[in-house]
Scaffold this motif. Sequence first.
Motif, PDB file in Angstrom:
ATOM      1  N   MET A   1       0.839  -1.198   0.000  1.00 26.85           N
ATOM      2  CA  MET A   1       0.000   0.000   0.000  1.00 26.85           C
ATOM      3  C   MET A   1       0.877   1.253   0.000  1.00 26.85           C
ATOM      4  O   MET A   1       1.859   1.324   0.725  1.00 26.85           O
ATOM      5  N   LEU A   2       0.515   2.201  -0.846  1.00 22.79           N
ATOM      6  CA  LEU A   2       1.191   3.506  -0.816  1.00 22.79           C
ATOM      7  C   LEU A   2       0.286   4.463  -0.050  1.00 22.79           C
ATOM      8  O   LEU A   2      -0.882   4.647  -0.402  1.00 22.79           O
ATOM      9  N   TYR A   3       0.822   5.054   1.011  1.00 24.61           N
ATOM     10  CA  TYR A   3       0.074   6.059   1.774  1.00 24.61           C
ATOM     11  C   TYR A   3       0.617   7.441   1.417  1.00 24.61           C
ATOM     12  O   TYR A   3       1.823   7.681   1.537  1.00 24.61           O
ATOM     13  N   LEU A   4      -0.268   8.338   0.977  1.00 22.33           N
ATOM     14  CA  LEU A   4       0.137   9.732   0.805  1.00 22.33           C
ATOM     15  C   LEU A   4      -0.404  10.466   2.031  1.00 22.33           C
ATOM     16  O   LEU A   4      -1.622  10.560   2.212  1.00 22.33           O
ATOM     17  N   VAL A   5       0.507  10.934   2.875  1.00 14.26           N
ATOM     18  CA  VAL A   5       0.091  11.473   4.177  1.00 14.26           C
ATOM     19  C   VAL A   5       0.393  12.969   4.263  1.00 14.26           C
ATOM     20  O   VAL A   5       1.548  13.392   4.109  1.00 14.26           O
ATOM     21  N   GLY A   6      -0.642  13.760   4.535  1.00 16.22           N
ATOM     22  CA  GLY A   6      -0.438  15.197   4.750  1.00 16.22           C
ATOM     23  C   GLY A   6       0.073  15.438   6.161  1.00 16.22           C
ATOM     24  O   GLY A   6      -0.382  14.814   7.113  1.00 16.22           O
ATOM     25  N   LEU A   7       1.042  16.368   6.286  1.00 16.20           N
ATOM     26  CA  LEU A   7       1.641  16.639   7.602  1.00 16.20           C
ATOM     27  C   LEU A   7       1.107  17.894   8.262  1.00 16.20           C
ATOM     28  O   LEU A   7       1.493  18.229   9.372  1.00 16.20           O
TER      29      LEU A   7
ATOM     30  N   ILE B   1      10.601   4.755  -5.104  1.00 18.96           N
ATOM     31  CA  ILE B   1       9.628   5.007  -4.031  1.00 18.96           C
ATOM     32  C   ILE B   1       8.574   3.899  -3.999  1.00 18.96           C
ATOM     33  O   ILE B   1       8.187   3.425  -2.930  1.00 18.96           O
ATOM     34  N   LEU B   2       8.156   3.468  -5.185  1.00 13.52           N
ATOM     35  CA  LEU B   2       7.057   2.484  -5.261  1.00 13.52           C
ATOM     36  C   LEU B   2       7.524   1.031  -5.137  1.00 13.52           C
ATOM     37  O   LEU B   2       6.685   0.121  -5.073  1.00 13.52           O
TER      38      LEU B   2
ATOM     39  N   LEU C   1       2.663  10.334  -9.128  1.00 16.98           N
ATOM     40  CA  LEU C   1       2.997   9.185  -8.275  1.00 16.98           C
ATOM     41  C   LEU C   1       1.786   8.257  -8.135  1.00 16.98           C
ATOM     42  O   LEU C   1       1.918   7.027  -8.199  1.00 16.98           O
ATOM     43  N   VAL C   2       0.608   8.877  -7.976  1.00 15.07           N
ATOM     44  CA  VAL C   2      -0.612   8.078  -7.819  1.00 15.07           C
ATOM     45  C   VAL C   2      -0.878   7.273  -9.092  1.00 15.07           C
ATOM     46  O   VAL C   2      -1.161   6.070  -9.048  1.00 15.07           O
ATOM     47  N   LEU C   3      -0.736   7.938 -10.259  1.00 12.98           N
ATOM     48  CA  LEU C   3      -0.995   7.241 -11.527  1.00 12.98           C
ATOM     49  C   LEU C   3      -0.021   6.087 -11.722  1.00 12.98           C
ATOM     50  O   LEU C   3      -0.405   5.001 -12.160  1.00 12.98           O
TER      51      LEU C   3
END
Length: 255
Positions: free
Chosen positions: A1-7, A68-69, A94-96
């Motif tokens: 799973m790729l998590y895109l996390v806002g800080l 990264i992926l 990155l999402v695509l």
Amino acid sequence: MLYLVGLGLGDATDITVKGLQAVKRCSRVYLEAYTSILTVGKEALEEFYGKQLILADRDLVEQGADEILKDADVTDVAFLVVGDPFGATTHSDLVLRAVNSGIPYKVVHNASIMNAVGCCGLQVSSCLRWNIKVKEQSIENMMRGKKIYEPPRFMTVSQAADQLIQIIHRRREEGAELGVTEDTVCIGLARLGSDEQKICVGTLRQLVSCDLGGPLHSLVVTGQLHPLEVDMLRINAEPTALDHLSMIDSSTYSS
Ligand SMILES: C[S@@+](CC[C@H](N)C(=O)[O-])C[C@H]1O[C@@H](n2cnc3c(N)ncnc32)[C@H](O)[C@@H]1O
């Protein structure tokens, strides 16, 4: 799973509970480090998250996305973005790539400059943001293929106001009016969301001489102001900016 996390915008503690849980379960955690910055450094984040972070500069994100992926279909990888992952800068590429590689992804949203700007008191507002110059090569070094980078540069509100005034003058000489003049009320915002945030309200001309300190900065150019908005601008203004604000004749601006 790729998590895109806002800080979020302030410091290490602005991460959401959901974001922190995701970070803790990831085997690799990247910190996107070229579209925005926090007032605290990478070490403070590492200490609070209890995780080592890998700095992801523009080269890595744009040319090393595969790195990264890597294995994100069988392990959890986090990609941390200051503010919101889709606030102002989208990380759609990155999402695509993740989707095309069959890697599932989740987004953990957080506060962004896009919504925090509302603190200046305008009922509808969009702010001028600008690119941060991090890891830029001079043309000479680029032509010579030398990976020598210029020191990071962050545009200030004062520089942005100065450049806007130059554009206004140029357009005026060409016979065009932009709808913004040197006397338009503007708002300078610095380090929003941090304990050191500063807001300065004045005319565009006055903002040329304002010093809001270190990065990051944004500039809001107002249109017609409602009296309520003028009142909000007054309470949010720095003491030095109150003089500027008192020059605004609210009857001129109210609708
Ligand atoms: C490309 S945007 C990235 C926005 C970020 N992902 C977010 O959601 O807030 C970066 C620009 O937004 C503005 N900005 C971001 N955070 C800021 C802050 N805390 N205070 C003032 N301006 C900020 C600056 O102009 C900066 O150059």
